[in-house]
Design an enzyme around this catalytic site. Structure first.
Site, PDB file in Angstrom:
ATOM      1  N   HIS A   1       2.239  -0.996   0.409  1.00 44.81           N
ATOM      2  CA  HIS A   1       1.639  -2.246  -0.046  1.00 44.81           C
ATOM      3  C   HIS A   1       0.348  -1.918  -0.789  1.00 44.81           C
ATOM      4  CE1 HIS A   1      -0.231  -1.914   4.033  1.00 44.81           C
ATOM      5  NE2 HIS A   1      -1.312  -2.230   3.344  1.00 44.81           N
TER       6      HIS A   1
ATOM      7  N   HIS B   1      -0.689 -12.427  -0.136  1.00 47.59           N
ATOM      8  CA  HIS B   1      -1.843 -11.567   0.133  1.00 47.59           C
ATOM      9  C   HIS B   1      -1.671 -10.196  -0.510  1.00 47.59           C
ATOM     10  CE1 HIS B   1      -3.408 -14.428   2.995  1.00 47.59           C
ATOM     11  NE2 HIS B   1      -2.219 -14.491   3.556  1.00 47.59           N
TER      12      HIS B   1
ATOM     13  N   THR C   1      -6.159  -2.702   8.811  1.00 51.15           N
ATOM     14  CA  THR C   1      -7.282  -3.347   8.118  1.00 51.15           C
ATOM     15  C   THR C   1      -7.192  -4.872   8.167  1.00 51.15           C
ATOM     16  OG1 THR C   1      -6.179  -3.303   5.974  1.00 51.15           O
ATOM     17  CG2 THR C   1      -7.521  -1.384   6.559  1.00 51.15           C
TER      18      THR C   1
ATOM     19  N   HIS D   1      -1.255   1.715   0.026  1.00 49.63           N
ATOM     20  CA  HIS D   1      -1.164   2.121   1.430  1.00 49.63           C
ATOM     21  C   HIS D   1       0.301   2.405   1.739  1.00 49.63           C
ATOM     22  CE1 HIS D   1      -5.162   0.137   2.952  1.00 49.63           C
ATOM     23  NE2 HIS D   1      -5.350   1.147   2.123  1.00 49.63           N
TER      24      HIS D   1
ATOM     25  N   HIS E   1      -3.725  -2.828  -2.323  1.00 52.10           N
ATOM     26  CA  HIS E   1      -5.011  -3.504  -2.136  1.00 52.10           C
ATOM     27  C   HIS E   1      -5.827  -3.430  -3.421  1.00 52.10           C
ATOM     28  CE1 HIS E   1      -4.817  -4.150   2.216  1.00 52.10           C
ATOM     29  NE2 HIS E   1      -4.159  -3.000   2.266  1.00 52.10           N
TER      30      HIS E   1
END
Ligand SMILES: [Zn+2]
Length: 223
Positions: free
Chosen positions: A88, A63, A173, A107, A90
């Site tokens: 991490h 992910h 999130t 993040h 996104h």
């Protein structure tokens, strides 16, 4: 009537915590990410990173790519001490500015000395190559491959010193979408090259949550 309300109140209190936690992603009123529009300017303290090059454990769970830091990387925010726990990524960026969507967000999750979770968001634009990413990309594990236990990184290459920021009350999130997370979105956007962005997309799929309603929340802005 009064007695009846008290009984209902007790019942709700006894039942609510577990259900509320499970349902927060759909019923929460202070969720992340958001579209930052109108803000309130405040004399907020500057971010002062006291960080140094280190080795981190990196895993790719399919992910996102996550970098876990050992204790000792500190971000000072006024008198508050924020301990960096992880980076991490996104794609796209999640939080928006005046409707604008960004291609990438970092993040950086921190634990505050006051006990709360503080997420620092760096939004990126496409442009010149990012030096930190140039070093990091060849070391990132592919989807489904074993974690890398000791990847070298300089956190300062990722968190611009003295950057102004927006701040709002939000949530995780991803489930359980826990609220009470403080979000600091940096006002300065570094760049990464289109080639670097394409390489990141071979490592994990688009993984940003859509923007969530403000529900009356105020976004503050540092100088
Ligand atoms: Zn995230």
């Amino acid at each position: 009537m009064r007695r009846r309300l008290i009984v209902l109140g007790l019942t709700a209190a006894a039942v609510a915590p577990g259900r509320a936690a499970a349902d927060l992603c759909s019923t929460g009123r202070r969720q992340s990410p958001i579209d930052i529009g109108t803000t309130r300017r405040l004399a907020l303290p500057p971010l002062r990173p006291a960080m140094h090059p280190t080795a981190v454990r990196v895993d790719n769970d399919g992910h996102t790519v996550r970098l876990r830091f050992a204790r000792g990387q500190v971000l000072a925010l006024g008198r508050e001490r924020l301990d960096l726990q992880q980076f991490h990524f996104h794609i796209p960026g999640g939080d928006r500015l005046h409707g604008e969507e960004f291609p990438l967000a970092l993040h950086a999750l921190h634990k505050s000395s006051a006990g709360g979770l503080v997420a620092v968001v760096v939004l990126f634009r496409i442009g010149a190559e990012h030096a930190g990413l140039a070093t990091l990309l060849p070391q990132l594990p592919a989807r489904g491959s074993a974690p890398r236990p000791a990847v070298d990184i300089d956190p300062l290459a990722w968190l611009p010193a003295g950057a102004g920021y927006y701040v709002y009350d939000g949530s995780l999130t991803a489930p359980p979408c826990t609220e009470g997370v403080r979000w600091l979105v940096l006002k300065q956007q570094p760049t990464l090259s289109a080639r670097q962005w394409a390489q990141l997309q071979t490592l994990f799929p688009h993984n940003a949550r859509t923007v969530q309603p403000l529900n009356g929340r105020t976004v503050s802005e540092s100088p």
